[in-house]
Design a protein around this motif. Sequence first.
Motif, PDB file in Angstrom:
ATOM      1  N   LEU A 188       0.826  -1.209   0.000  1.00 23.89           N
ATOM      2  CA  LEU A 188       0.000   0.000   0.000  1.00 23.89           C
ATOM      3  C   LEU A 188       0.860   1.258   0.000  1.00 23.89           C
ATOM      4  O   LEU A 188       0.601   2.218  -0.735  1.00 23.89           O
ATOM      5  N   TYR A 189       1.912   1.254   0.851  1.00 29.04           N
ATOM      6  CA  TYR A 189       2.805   2.417   0.926  1.00 29.04           C
ATOM      7  C   TYR A 189       3.397   2.710  -0.449  1.00 29.04           C
ATOM      8  O   TYR A 189       3.383   3.834  -0.943  1.00 29.04           O
ATOM      9  N   VAL A 190       3.952   1.642  -1.080  1.00 28.39           N
ATOM     10  CA  VAL A 190       4.618   1.832  -2.371  1.00 28.39           C
ATOM     11  C   VAL A 190       3.622   2.331  -3.406  1.00 28.39           C
ATOM     12  O   VAL A 190       3.897   3.271  -4.151  1.00 28.39           O
ATOM     13  N   LEU A 191       2.430   1.712  -3.413  1.00 25.26           N
ATOM     14  CA  LEU A 191       1.416   2.117  -4.395  1.00 25.26           C
ATOM     15  C   LEU A 191       0.998   3.566  -4.181  1.00 25.26           C
ATOM     16  O   LEU A 191       0.794   4.305  -5.144  1.00 25.26           O
ATOM     17  N   SER A 192       0.898   3.990  -2.918  1.00 25.07           N
ATOM     18  CA  SER A 192       0.484   5.383  -2.697  1.00 25.07           C
ATOM     19  C   SER A 192       1.569   6.337  -3.180  1.00 25.07           C
ATOM     20  O   SER A 192       1.261   7.412  -3.706  1.00 25.07           O
ATOM     21  N   GLY A 193       2.842   5.946  -3.032  1.00 24.32           N
ATOM     22  CA  GLY A 193       3.931   6.761  -3.578  1.00 24.32           C
ATOM     23  C   GLY A 193       3.801   6.894  -5.082  1.00 24.32           C
ATOM     24  O   GLY A 193       3.898   7.995  -5.642  1.00 24.32           O
ATOM     25  N   ILE A 194       3.565   5.759  -5.742  1.00 20.82           N
ATOM     26  CA  ILE A 194       3.413   5.769  -7.194  1.00 20.82           C
ATOM     27  C   ILE A 194       2.201   6.616  -7.589  1.00 20.82           C
ATOM     28  O   ILE A 194       2.231   7.381  -8.555  1.00 20.82           O
ATOM     29  N   ALA A 195       1.123   6.489  -6.794  1.00 23.78           N
ATOM     30  CA  ALA A 195      -0.100   7.242  -7.102  1.00 23.78           C
ATOM     31  C   ALA A 195       0.145   8.746  -7.051  1.00 23.78           C
ATOM     32  O   ALA A 195      -0.337   9.496  -7.905  1.00 23.78           O
ATOM     33  N   ILE A 196       0.927   9.194  -6.046  1.00 27.35           N
ATOM     34  CA  ILE A 196       1.234  10.629  -5.954  1.00 27.35           C
ATOM     35  C   ILE A 196       1.953  11.078  -7.227  1.00 27.35           C
ATOM     36  O   ILE A 196       1.635  12.112  -7.821  1.00 27.35           O
ATOM     37  N   ALA A 197       2.932  10.267  -7.666  1.00 23.23           N
ATOM     38  CA  ALA A 197       3.674  10.601  -8.888  1.00 23.23           C
ATOM     39  C   ALA A 197       2.725  10.671 -10.084  1.00 23.23           C
ATOM     40  O   ALA A 197       2.805  11.598 -10.894  1.00 23.23           O
ATOM     41  N   LEU A 198       1.807   9.707 -10.162  1.00 25.17           N
ATOM     42  CA  LEU A 198       0.873   9.671 -11.285  1.00 25.17           C
ATOM     43  C   LEU A 198      -0.019  10.902 -11.307  1.00 25.17           C
ATOM     44  O   LEU A 198      -0.187  11.550 -12.338  1.00 25.17           O
ATOM     45  N   LEU A 199      -0.584  11.226 -10.127  1.00 22.08           N
ATOM     46  CA  LEU A 199      -1.479  12.387 -10.052  1.00 22.08           C
ATOM     47  C   LEU A 199      -0.752  13.656 -10.475  1.00 22.08           C
ATOM     48  O   LEU A 199      -1.256  14.459 -11.248  1.00 22.08           O
ATOM     49  N   SER A 200       0.462  13.805  -9.939  1.00 21.65           N
ATOM     50  CA  SER A 200       1.246  14.986 -10.286  1.00 21.65           C
ATOM     51  C   SER A 200       1.603  14.971 -11.768  1.00 21.65           C
ATOM     52  O   SER A 200       1.692  16.017 -12.410  1.00 21.65           O
ATOM     53  N   GLY A 201       1.811  13.754 -12.319  1.00 18.26           N
ATOM     54  CA  GLY A 201       2.147  13.629 -13.730  1.00 18.26           C
ATOM     55  C   GLY A 201       0.989  14.043 -14.613  1.00 18.26           C
ATOM     56  O   GLY A 201       1.175  14.696 -15.642  1.00 18.26           O
TER      57      GLY A 201
END
Lengths: 259, 543
Positions: B6-19
Amino acid sequence: MGKYRTAMIEVRNLSQTFVSPKGSFRALEDVNLSIPDHDFIAIIGRSGAGKSTFLRTLNGLLIPSEGSVVVGATDITQLSKRALQKYRCKVGFIFQQFNLVNRLSVLDNVLHGRLGYLPTWRGLLGLYTEHDYEVARAQLARLDLSTKENARVDSLSGGQMQRVAIARAMAQEPALILADEPAANLDPVLSEEVMRTLRGFNAEQGVTVVINIHALDLALEYAKRIIAFKRGRLVFDGRPAELSDALVDDIYERKEMLA
Amino acid sequence: MIAIVLYVLSGIAIALLSGIAKGSMRRLWLGAAVGLLIAFVAFPFSRSLGNLTRETVNPTLLALATDFPWLFGLPVLLILTLLIARRGGPRGAWTAVVTGVATLLAGLVFYSQPVHLVRLAPINGLMELLTALVLLGAIGLAAWNRPRLRWPLLAVGLVAGVLAFFWLNSSQGGHTYLPNSAGYYKLLRPTPAGANLQLVDAYNAGLQARNQVAKENGLALAEPIQSLADLKGKIPAEAANQGYRMLQPSRLQYGAFAVFVLAGLMLGAGLLHLRNLRLEETGDLQAGVVLASVFSLLLPAFNATEFNPAKLVKGWPFLVQFGQKAWPPLLADPSTNRFPLQEVLSFMTITVEIALVGTFIAALVALPTSFLAARNLTGASPWMRGVFYFTRAFYNVDRGIDTLILALILVAAVGLGPFAGVLAMAIHSVADLGKLYSEAIENVDKGPIEALESTGTAGVNVLRWAILPQVLPLLVSYTVYRFEINFRVSIILGFVGAGGIGFFIQGAMAAGQYDQMIIGVIAIVIVVNLIDFASSYLRSRLV
């Protein structure tokens, strides 16, 4: 008109140096001058030439680094705070920015010219004498401001504000009026009006007038005597007629292209 | 394990949203790298247990690296990433991806390590050194904008730092003021071979004596153990005293949250950056450092405040019950001769009156003193300068002592009731009003002052006629605003017994009379809004 009489002002070896963290600046350099009673002097020169510094030294707002300003028999640069306040009562100062207290009425502002004559406690309570009111109202009438007596200053126009400032200075019943660019914020018609008013005080009541001015035409027209500063030094002192074009170019450091 | 994913996915999600918003990706992975460096050094990653709860040590990754030397590879990779990032382009993005994956793998490998024995190696003097450096840094920061005082001030900072260091490290007269700071940062060292068995033997050897004591006190008897694992993560008291701890790699702390989120962020941002190489901007490093700093400040704060939404879910039934008991409000109950609405109105009047009197007295004292605290009026002589600094210092100290604290002390001195509240409010508000007043005085137009001085007017009359008329509307406006704040303060004052509506609310709450308390709450909402409205209307008319 005894109350407007003053003694001769003798300025001797006057120098002024301002020291700031960035270094020191020599605003006035060895100025010698005498101002007789009833004179009307216009001071010309470029910005930063020392005109304002000189004017502020004449009423003790600035204390010079060297030299003296002798009025009658006393050197005002050596006066105590209290004695200096007493001297300033007799010296009106008119500012370019008018320097009125905007939130007060016209009459209140003119009465400020009388504060120096009042005991401190009366001043604090605003308990001016009947005489103070007479003097103030007389000046207002003379400057055509009687109808504005109770108006707040910030509701006036620029020309009216400068007239209030002149009334305040005249309410001091001064022997000497110092004016620092009194017309620079006004349009040409109002500028002429201010100069005429000052000449009237000089001619009718014998008040000595010393005025800083950028508008050379006004200086030549109204002043009895012109003095010029260039980089802190006194470079001209004479009648308006004696001021040649070449001298003016030199005073303003105007470099004209030769054809 | 699910948590890690979950932690890793939320990190990736932040990057995606910002992207999606076309934000700079290099900024994100740079920030993640800086954040990971901070987490590596400063955030507890895992847990190691002693015998008692207070002997628990939560090691950082840096502390763990002395047990697992391959962890030292992480900071090397991170610094390399920061260096390569300057150039930007695909090389930087690739480095970010590689470092992100490496960090992830390092975290996972550590996570799957077995429970094992370690030995603490406290770094003595580290916290003392940090304190000294903070002192030096603070003084250095103050020196930065004063070119002439820069070197003298830095010297003062250095001397202060050295003195602080030695004072903290000295015996301080046989005791220490900060017992927790000595050896606070602890590294974990591997244990020598056979340490496990030695500890088991020592435990079993002492067992009989301990059981004897337990028997006399009627406590349960302990059994001999085969290995330390029989103690379920704990270790014997003697071993804990010798600095042994049982490391539990899978019991993750908030540092692990930071590491896995940031690794995910770095990986995601790196990949998105690879996909679109234009997602980088000029100020990326500075912005990244700012992001990392905010993150590094917030995360320990969340941890320290025990932020836990689960508790709210658990406590939900109480809220429901409260709502049921509080509604409908009990306005009056003539049969028991209770009239809560009447009480609320009376208490509310007192609350407003406390604020009125407190603010009035404060304004009365602040008005004359604020002139002494205005820089532009106190430059005439060294003596006046002294008065200026004294008044300013008084304001600053007074501002630091909150009304509520003053009320607590004054209630003890003058007794329960509104008088204590009024006094406390007046004393605290003097500083606040005085500071605002003096700033208004400092910003006054200098022209009229010069004009009045040149008419020969004495000093006090210049204050009276050139300054006071200019600042008066501002002073009144500040006073009205302070009254608005003071009203809200006086609501709380009742809770410490200093009178007003707070007293009523506290009483009703303690007695479980929620249907009466709710009247007070509604009254506060109404009056706060009324006063805010009236105050802003008045102030808009004034200036």
